[in-house]
Design a protein around this motif. Structure first.
Motif, PDB file in Angstrom:
ATOM      1  N   UNK A   1       0.844  -1.187   0.000  1.00  0.00           N
ATOM      2  CA  UNK A   1       0.000   0.000   0.000  1.00  0.00           C
ATOM      3  C   UNK A   1       0.888   1.248   0.000  1.00  0.00           C
ATOM      4  N   UNK A   2       0.807   2.094  -1.021  1.00  0.00           N
ATOM      5  CA  UNK A   2       1.651   3.295  -1.058  1.00  0.00           C
ATOM      6  C   UNK A   2       1.410   4.230   0.115  1.00  0.00           C
ATOM      7  N   UNK A   3       0.243   4.131   0.753  1.00  0.00           N
ATOM      8  CA  UNK A   3      -0.047   4.994   1.899  1.00  0.00           C
ATOM      9  C   UNK A   3       0.669   4.532   3.166  1.00  0.00           C
ATOM     10  N   UNK A   4       1.174   3.295   3.154  1.00  0.00           N
ATOM     11  CA  UNK A   4       1.941   2.783   4.290  1.00  0.00           C
ATOM     12  C   UNK A   4       3.418   3.079   4.017  1.00  0.00           C
ATOM     13  N   UNK A   5       3.893   4.202   4.543  1.00  0.00           N
ATOM     14  CA  UNK A   5       5.232   4.667   4.170  1.00  0.00           C
ATOM     15  C   UNK A   5       6.328   3.724   4.648  1.00  0.00           C
ATOM     16  N   UNK A   6       6.187   3.162   5.834  1.00  0.00           N
ATOM     17  CA  UNK A   6       7.217   2.263   6.342  1.00  0.00           C
ATOM     18  C   UNK A   6       7.312   1.005   5.487  1.00  0.00           C
ATOM     19  N   UNK A   7       6.164   0.422   5.170  1.00  0.00           N
ATOM     20  CA  UNK A   7       6.153  -0.769   4.329  1.00  0.00           C
ATOM     21  C   UNK A   7       6.690  -0.452   2.944  1.00  0.00           C
ATOM     22  N   UNK A   8       6.270   0.677   2.399  1.00  0.00           N
ATOM     23  CA  UNK A   8       6.713   1.068   1.061  1.00  0.00           C
ATOM     24  C   UNK A   8       8.220   1.281   1.019  1.00  0.00           C
ATOM     25  N   UNK A   9       8.760   1.933   2.046  1.00  0.00           N
ATOM     26  CA  UNK A   9      10.196   2.198   2.078  1.00  0.00           C
ATOM     27  C   UNK A   9      10.989   0.895   2.168  1.00  0.00           C
ATOM     28  N   UNK A  10      10.504  -0.037   2.989  1.00  0.00           N
ATOM     29  CA  UNK A  10      11.206  -1.315   3.127  1.00  0.00           C
ATOM     30  C   UNK A  10      11.153  -2.105   1.826  1.00  0.00           C
ATOM     31  N   UNK A  11       9.977  -2.112   1.180  1.00  0.00           N
ATOM     32  CA  UNK A  11       9.830  -2.855  -0.073  1.00  0.00           C
ATOM     33  C   UNK A  11      10.708  -2.252  -1.162  1.00  0.00           C
ATOM     34  N   UNK A  12      10.707  -0.922  -1.281  1.00  0.00           N
ATOM     35  CA  UNK A  12      11.480  -0.264  -2.326  1.00  0.00           C
ATOM     36  C   UNK A  12      12.977  -0.499  -2.115  1.00  0.00           C
ATOM     37  N   UNK A  13      13.431  -0.436  -0.875  1.00  0.00           N
ATOM     38  CA  UNK A  13      14.847  -0.668  -0.597  1.00  0.00           C
ATOM     39  C   UNK A  13      15.243  -2.095  -0.970  1.00  0.00           C
TER      40      UNK A  13
END
Length: 244
Positions: free
Chosen positions: A36-48
C-alpha cells in the motif's frame, strides 16, 4: 538496469515497459494490493529491497507518494502533462512558463511536480500531451475519436485548438532515453511543437492513416495553442507518421 515502472495497468506505461524490455532492461511493477503506497514504512522497506536503478512514475498516486519516490531514488522520471497549463494565457507553453491549471487534474499534476522538486535535486519531469496509438486502451486519442464517432455520429474537432500530442511509441522511446541517460529538469515532449497541426486537420489525417470513416466536422468551440515547447529533449514531428 532494473526499472520500477508505476502505472503498468494504464495506457502509456505498458508501452514504456515494452521498450525497456526490448532494450534488455528488467522491469518490475508496484503492486498496490501487496504494498500500500499509503503505508510509508512498508513502502520504504519494499522499495529498498528491490534495489532498483531507476523509477519511472507514470501511475496515479498522491503528491506525497510522488515525493516519497523522488526522495528515495536519484534516477526518477515523472510524467506530467500539458494540462498544467490553462488556455489563458494561451500557448505555446515553454518549460519556464508559470503553470496556470484551473482544473483538478492539472492542479494535481502541479502538486506532484512540486512535491518531487522539493524532495530531490535530480528528478526528470517529462510533460506530455494526448497520446496516439493504434491499439492501446485508455486515454488514447485514436480510441477517443472512435468513441465520439460511435456515440455522436461525428467527430467534432476545433480548428482553434492546436493540441500537444504524440504517438505513444515515440513518447515511450524518449522516456526510456531519459531513464538510460538522465538529464535532470523539465522536458516538454510534444510531436506537434514545431508543426502546429490544428485538431481538425489532425483528426482527418488520423482517419486517413488508420482507415477510419469518421465524419469530421470542424468548429471553433475550444481556443488553445496547447503546444509544449522548449526544454532539452524533443520528439519526431507528426509529419514523420502522418500525411498532412
Amino acid at each position: 538496469m532494473k526499472i520500477l515502472i508505476t502505472g503498468l495497468n494504464g495506457t502509456l506505461a505498458p508501452r514504456l515497459a515494452e521498450a525497456a524490455r526490448a532494450a534488455g532492461h528488467q522491469v518490475i511493477a508496484w503492486d498496490r494490493a501487496t504494498v500500500n503506497p499509503d503505508d510509508e514504512a512498508l513502502s520504504a522497506a519494499w522499495l529498498a529491497a528491490q534495489a532498483v536503478d531507476a523509477v519511472a512514475h507514470l501511475g496515479m498516486g498522491s503528491a506525497r507518494f510522488a515525493g516519497f519516490l523522488a526522495e528515495r531514488c536519484h534516477n526518477l522520471l515523472f510524467t506530467s502533462t500539458a494540462m498544467v497549463f490553462d488556455h489563458k494565457p494561451d500557448g505555446p507553453h515553454d518549460v519556464a512558463d508559470d503553470r496556470t491549471a484551473r482544473d483538478d487534474y492539472g492542479r494535481y499534476k502541479i502538486d506532484c511536480e512540486n512535491a518531487i522538486l522539493l524532495a530531490s535535486e535530480t528528478p526528470v519531469i517529462a510533460r506530455i500531451g494526448w497520446q496516439i496509438d493504434p491499439t492501446q486502451p485508455g486515454n488514447n486519442m485514436l480510441m477517443a475519436l472512435d468513441g465520439w464517432q460511435q456515440r455522436e455520429g461525428r467527430v467534432a474537432a476545433s480548428r482553434a485548438w492546436t493540441p500537444a500530442c504524440s504517438f505513444m511509441s515515440d513518447t515511450a522511446a524518449a522516456l526510456l532515453a531519459l531513464i538510460e541517460r538522465p538529464l535532470p529538469g523539465v522536458h516538454h515532449l510534444d510531436s506537434n511543437a514545431a508543426e502546429a497541426w490544428r485538431f481538425d486537420e489532425l483528426a482527418r489525417a488520423l482517419a486517413r492513416r488508420f482507415g477510419r470513416d469518421w465524419r469530421v466536422e470542424a468548429n471553433e468551440d475550444y481556443h488553445h495553442d496547447q503546444r509544449l515547447v522548449g526544454g532539452p529533449s524533443g520528439l519526431p514531428p507528426l509529419s514523420a507518421r502522418l500525411d498532412r
